[in-house]
Design a protein around this motif. Structure first.
Motif, PDB file in Angstrom:
ATOM      1  N   ILE A 122      37.718 -44.921 -76.585  1.00 40.76           N
ATOM      2  CA  ILE A 122      36.448 -44.288 -76.965  1.00 40.76           C
ATOM      3  C   ILE A 122      35.274 -45.208 -76.610  1.00 40.76           C
ATOM      4  N   ILE A 123      35.406 -46.495 -76.936  1.00 40.15           N
ATOM      5  CA  ILE A 123      34.338 -47.463 -76.635  1.00 40.15           C
ATOM      6  C   ILE A 123      34.133 -47.583 -75.126  1.00 40.15           C
ATOM      7  N   ILE A 124      35.239 -47.651 -74.383  1.00 37.85           N
ATOM      8  CA  ILE A 124      35.155 -47.740 -72.923  1.00 37.85           C
ATOM      9  C   ILE A 124      34.513 -46.484 -72.347  1.00 37.85           C
ATOM     10  N   ALA A 125      34.837 -45.331 -72.916  1.00 33.04           N
ATOM     11  CA  ALA A 125      34.275 -44.060 -72.442  1.00 33.04           C
ATOM     12  C   ALA A 125      32.756 -44.044 -72.577  1.00 33.04           C
ATOM     13  N   LEU A 126      32.256 -44.505 -73.712  1.00 37.45           N
ATOM     14  CA  LEU A 126      30.807 -44.537 -73.925  1.00 37.45           C
ATOM     15  C   LEU A 126      30.142 -45.504 -72.940  1.00 37.45           C
ATOM     16  N   ALA A 127      30.794 -46.652 -72.706  1.00 32.44           N
ATOM     17  CA  ALA A 127      30.257 -47.616 -71.743  1.00 32.44           C
ATOM     18  C   ALA A 127      30.273 -47.029 -70.335  1.00 32.44           C
ATOM     19  N   ALA A 128      31.315 -46.260 -70.019  1.00 40.74           N
ATOM     20  CA  ALA A 128      31.440 -45.662 -68.689  1.00 40.74           C
ATOM     21  C   ALA A 128      30.321 -44.669 -68.422  1.00 40.74           C
ATOM     22  N   VAL A 129      29.988 -43.871 -69.427  1.00 37.31           N
ATOM     23  CA  VAL A 129      28.905 -42.894 -69.275  1.00 37.31           C
ATOM     24  C   VAL A 129      27.585 -43.607 -68.998  1.00 37.31           C
ATOM     25  N   VAL A 130      27.323 -44.683 -69.747  1.00 36.54           N
ATOM     26  CA  VAL A 130      26.081 -45.446 -69.577  1.00 36.54           C
ATOM     27  C   VAL A 130      26.009 -46.052 -68.175  1.00 36.54           C
ATOM     28  N   LEU A 131      27.087 -46.716 -67.742  1.00 34.36           N
ATOM     29  CA  LEU A 131      27.094 -47.380 -66.437  1.00 34.36           C
ATOM     30  C   LEU A 131      26.971 -46.389 -65.286  1.00 34.36           C
ATOM     31  N   THR A 132      27.634 -45.248 -65.412  1.00 38.39           N
ATOM     32  CA  THR A 132      27.569 -44.246 -64.347  1.00 38.39           C
ATOM     33  C   THR A 132      26.176 -43.662 -64.207  1.00 38.39           C
ATOM     34  N   CYS A 133      25.439 -43.604 -65.313  1.00 38.81           N
ATOM     35  CA  CYS A 133      24.107 -42.992 -65.308  1.00 38.81           C
ATOM     36  C   CYS A 133      22.994 -43.950 -64.894  1.00 38.81           C
ATOM     37  N   LEU A 134      23.295 -45.249 -64.799  1.00 37.98           N
ATOM     38  CA  LEU A 134      22.246 -46.209 -64.461  1.00 37.98           C
ATOM     39  C   LEU A 134      21.728 -45.986 -63.044  1.00 37.98           C
ATOM     40  N   PRO A 135      20.406 -46.034 -62.861  1.00 38.11           N
ATOM     41  CA  PRO A 135      19.850 -45.887 -61.507  1.00 38.11           C
ATOM     42  C   PRO A 135      20.116 -47.130 -60.677  1.00 38.11           C
ATOM     43  N   SER A 136      19.979 -47.007 -59.368  1.00 43.39           N
ATOM     44  CA  SER A 136      20.166 -48.145 -58.472  1.00 43.39           C
ATOM     45  C   SER A 136      18.990 -49.102 -58.604  1.00 43.39           C
TER      46      SER A 136
END
Length: 293
Positions: A122-136
């Motif tokens: 669950i913690i990794i999933a939340l981190a994954a969403v944040v990282l995937t959404c970060l702009p370049s």
């Protein structure tokens, strides 16, 4: 395995198709409405008859099909906006990582066991969403558009709404459905989505807030037929591997995230930063942890 591959490719196409619709400047809402009409027609044709009758409204599951139909058409619009504004990869990750929400509800509703590995997932999933959404570093989305902070709401809304929809589906499946009424429930839900969407579309056309584009009919068919068969393939593979759905569904979700990301990279030249790729890899790790932990 053929049906699993079909589910992965067809479900990935649903997200990718919204980029095609955008490229040809076709009104996405019109395409979504005709998509659900196509789903109803396709489902009735495949099953040899229209499974909904006058007695349907008396069924105990009918109220849930109304809610599910409304959520179908609403969430599909959010998927489309997320894919177009932020990119296919972000839309896929936010959509498929939403399995966190039905898992949390399962702990409360069905006393499902929780382990430290699942909590880590669950913690990794939340981190994954944040990282995937970060702009370049150049301040752009993977879709190539200029980053706008307000767009960050789209994957968040998609994550929460998709999770609630999956929770509803699981609840209704366990409390209301059986082999005899599953098809009627699904077609009814598609029909409700088509009805809600059609009413909204007619209102927009009458008030002049939207102009009808005949190409949306073709786009609706292009999305609707794969939409129905993506579910059909998933149901078939779950039947083939009965008792092993806990493994099939996460593998399916991981395949969709990976396939749609690679397809968007080659077809639409979506550019992902290293952090975005890390988020995608973490999303697959999170799915595995939550499913197998």
């Amino acid at each position: 395995m053929l049906f699993l591959l079909g589910s992965i490719i067809l479900t990935s196409w649903l997200t990718l198709s919204f980029k095609v619709v955008e490229r040809f400047n076709i009104p996405v809402f019109q395409a979504i409405v005709f998509n659900y009409i196509t789903c109803v027609i396709t489902g009735s044709f495949v099953n040899g008859a229209f499974p909904v009758s006058s007695s349907t409204t008396a069924e105990s599951w009918f109220k849930w099909s109304l809610l599910m139909g409304f959520m179908f058409v609403s969430i599909f619009n959010v998927v489309a906006l997320t894919a177009q504004k932020m990119g296919v990869a972000i839309a896929s990750v936010a959509n498929k990582l939403s399995l966190v929400i039905p898992f949390l509800f399962s702990i409360y509703l069905y006393n499902e066991a929780i382990t430290w590995i699942k909590i880590a997932g669950i913690i990794i999933a939340l981190a994954a969403v944040v990282l995937t959404c970060l702009p370049s570093s150049k301040g752009t989305e993977p879709s190539g558009q200029i980053f706008k902070p307000v767009n960050l709401l789209l994957p968040v809304i998609l994550f929460i709404s998709s999770g609630l929809l999956d929770t509803l589906i699981k609840y209704v499946e366990q409390t209301e459905l059986n082999e005899a009424n599953k098809n009627a429930y699904l077609i009814t839900s598609f029909g409700v989505a088509a009805l809600f969407g059609s009413v909204a579309l007619i209102f927009l056309l009458i008030t002049g807030k939207m102009k009808f584009d005949v190409r949306s009919l073709a786009a609706g068919i292009m999305i609707g037929v794969p939409n129905y068969f993506s579910i059909w393939c998933l149901v078939r593979v779950l039947k083939e591997y009965q008792g092993n759905s806990s493994a099939i569904i996460p593998v399916n979700n991981m395949g969709i995230v990976l396939f749609s990301t690679i397809a968007a990279l080659f077809l639409f030249k979506e550019k992902l930063s290293r952090l975005n790729w890390l988020g995608i890899l973490l999303s697959m790790l999170a799915i595995a942890f939550i499913a197998f932990g």
